[in-house]
Design a protein around this motif. Sequence first.
Motif, mmCIF file in Angstrom:
data_model
loop_
_atom_site.group_PDB
_atom_site.id
_atom_site.type_symbol
_atom_site.label_atom_id
_atom_site.label_comp_id
_atom_site.label_asym_id
_atom_site.label_seq_id
_atom_site.Cartn_x
_atom_site.Cartn_y
_atom_site.Cartn_z
ATOM 1 N N ILE A 29 0.844 -1.204 0.000
ATOM 2 C CA ILE A 29 0.000 0.000 0.000
ATOM 3 C C ILE A 29 0.873 1.245 0.000
ATOM 4 O O ILE A 29 0.633 2.200 -0.753
ATOM 5 C CB ILE A 29 -0.956 -0.006 1.210
ATOM 6 C CG1 ILE A 29 -1.962 -1.158 1.088
ATOM 7 C CG2 ILE A 29 -1.694 1.329 1.318
ATOM 8 C CD1 ILE A 29 -2.832 -1.357 2.317
ATOM 9 N N LEU A 30 1.909 1.240 0.826
ATOM 10 C CA LEU A 30 2.802 2.390 0.934
ATOM 11 C C LEU A 30 3.488 2.686 -0.390
ATOM 12 O O LEU A 30 3.627 3.855 -0.796
ATOM 13 C CB LEU A 30 3.860 2.122 2.017
ATOM 14 C CG LEU A 30 4.828 3.260 2.347
ATOM 15 C CD1 LEU A 30 4.081 4.457 2.922
ATOM 16 C CD2 LEU A 30 5.900 2.779 3.314
ATOM 17 N N ASP A 31 3.909 1.630 -1.087
ATOM 18 C CA ASP A 31 4.611 1.797 -2.357
ATOM 19 C C ASP A 31 3.674 2.072 -3.528
ATOM 20 O O ASP A 31 4.126 2.251 -4.659
ATOM 21 C CB ASP A 31 5.450 0.548 -2.665
ATOM 22 C CG ASP A 31 6.632 0.400 -1.718
ATOM 23 O OD1 ASP A 31 7.111 1.425 -1.201
ATOM 24 O OD2 ASP A 31 7.082 -0.742 -1.495
ATOM 25 N N ASP A 36 -6.264 2.384 -3.435
ATOM 26 C CA ASP A 36 -7.578 2.392 -2.812
ATOM 27 C C ASP A 36 -8.602 1.794 -3.767
ATOM 28 O O ASP A 36 -8.611 2.080 -4.963
ATOM 29 C CB ASP A 36 -7.976 3.817 -2.409
ATOM 30 C CG ASP A 36 -8.018 4.778 -3.568
ATOM 31 O OD1 ASP A 36 -6.928 5.173 -4.029
ATOM 32 O OD2 ASP A 36 -9.122 5.124 -4.024
ATOM 33 N N GLY A 37 -9.432 0.927 -3.218
ATOM 34 C CA GLY A 37 -10.463 0.262 -4.017
ATOM 35 C C GLY A 37 -10.042 -1.075 -4.577
ATOM 36 O O GLY A 37 -10.889 -1.834 -5.065
ATOM 37 N N ASP A 38 -8.733 -1.391 -4.545
ATOM 38 C CA ASP A 38 -8.284 -2.703 -5.035
ATOM 39 C C ASP A 38 -8.815 -3.803 -4.118
ATOM 40 O O ASP A 38 -8.801 -3.665 -2.897
ATOM 41 C CB ASP A 38 -6.760 -2.776 -5.065
ATOM 42 C CG ASP A 38 -6.157 -2.059 -6.258
ATOM 43 O OD1 ASP A 38 -6.927 -1.637 -7.139
ATOM 44 O OD2 ASP A 38 -4.921 -1.899 -6.291
ATOM 45 N N ILE A 83 -7.264 5.599 1.559
ATOM 46 C CA ILE A 83 -6.354 6.259 2.505
ATOM 47 C C ILE A 83 -5.801 7.564 1.960
ATOM 48 O O ILE A 83 -5.178 8.340 2.680
ATOM 49 C CB ILE A 83 -5.171 5.343 2.877
ATOM 50 C CG1 ILE A 83 -4.346 4.988 1.629
ATOM 51 C CG2 ILE A 83 -5.663 4.092 3.576
ATOM 52 C CD1 ILE A 83 -3.052 4.292 1.931
ATOM 53 N N ILE A 84 -6.030 7.824 0.660
ATOM 54 C CA ILE A 84 -5.506 9.049 0.067
ATOM 55 C C ILE A 84 -6.362 10.240 0.465
ATOM 56 O O ILE A 84 -5.884 11.243 0.973
ATOM 57 C CB ILE A 84 -5.446 8.940 -1.468
ATOM 58 C CG1 ILE A 84 -4.503 7.807 -1.871
ATOM 59 C CG2 ILE A 84 -4.953 10.255 -2.072
ATOM 60 C CD1 ILE A 84 -3.088 7.963 -1.415
#
Length: 282
Positions: A29-31, A36-38, A83-84
């Motif tokens: 997630i960090l990379d 989001d949504g995956d 998270i964005i």
Amino acid sequence: MEQGQSGIFTQVSHSRTADEVVRQIEELILDGVLRDGDRLPGERDLALQLDVSRPILREALKALESRGLLISQHGGGTYVADIIGQIFSEPVTALISRHSRATRDYLEYRRELEGMTAELAAARATEGDKAQLSRIIADMRAAHAAGEAERELASDVEFHNAIGEAAHNIILLHTLRACYRLLSEGIFFNRKAVFAHSNSGEALLEQHEAIYAAILSGDGKRAKAAAQAHIDFVMRATEDSERAGQRDRIAELRLLNRQGGSSRPKMASADDPTEETRNSKR
């Protein structure tokens, strides 16, 4: 949207603890590998890919949910959370969207950010990054040739996001994704109006081609200059579009006023006696 994720998860080390599963998914997630949504693979498939037991996997997924990174839908799978979000809170976004000077400040912010990002991308882009940029540019060219404006606009945002990924800077990556979300939603300015103004579509394609070529050649200074020249153009096009819109509104108001004028009672002049004056002379 579930993606082809069979190759992004790797078996955890021999200890096979929930913490190791959490760490691996957090890093994805960090990379920016997981967005989001995956949707994550089903529990059985994911446990096999990670080579952990299903109880350990459930413990890890629960921990990630508690951190706000994943969302589980009963019977519908597990997804990466949004998270964005947005750079600004909704009240602040609504406030600045009502004031035109915010548009220029937003573009000024993007100018510096994108210049630095393109420069880093030219230095750090991998063969995979370059292949992704090539695919997007090819799609952008095809959309432009076919006159598919919506598809070309979507490629525009995807292109800038891909440059953010090619820069390989985590903070830039997530900042830019939030920034481009505002761009996609047209929070600060009407991209469609800018895109259609004064043959901007052709100019924008040429600018994207210039950024792309500089990144592929590894020329950081040229990539930065091309990215900033692109934003300079968008600034000018935005201002021109706003001025044109103002002129259109004024012209329409004048036309409405003149059309309505024929139905209004004519004002009497000094040489045109009123009915009362005419009666008094009888």
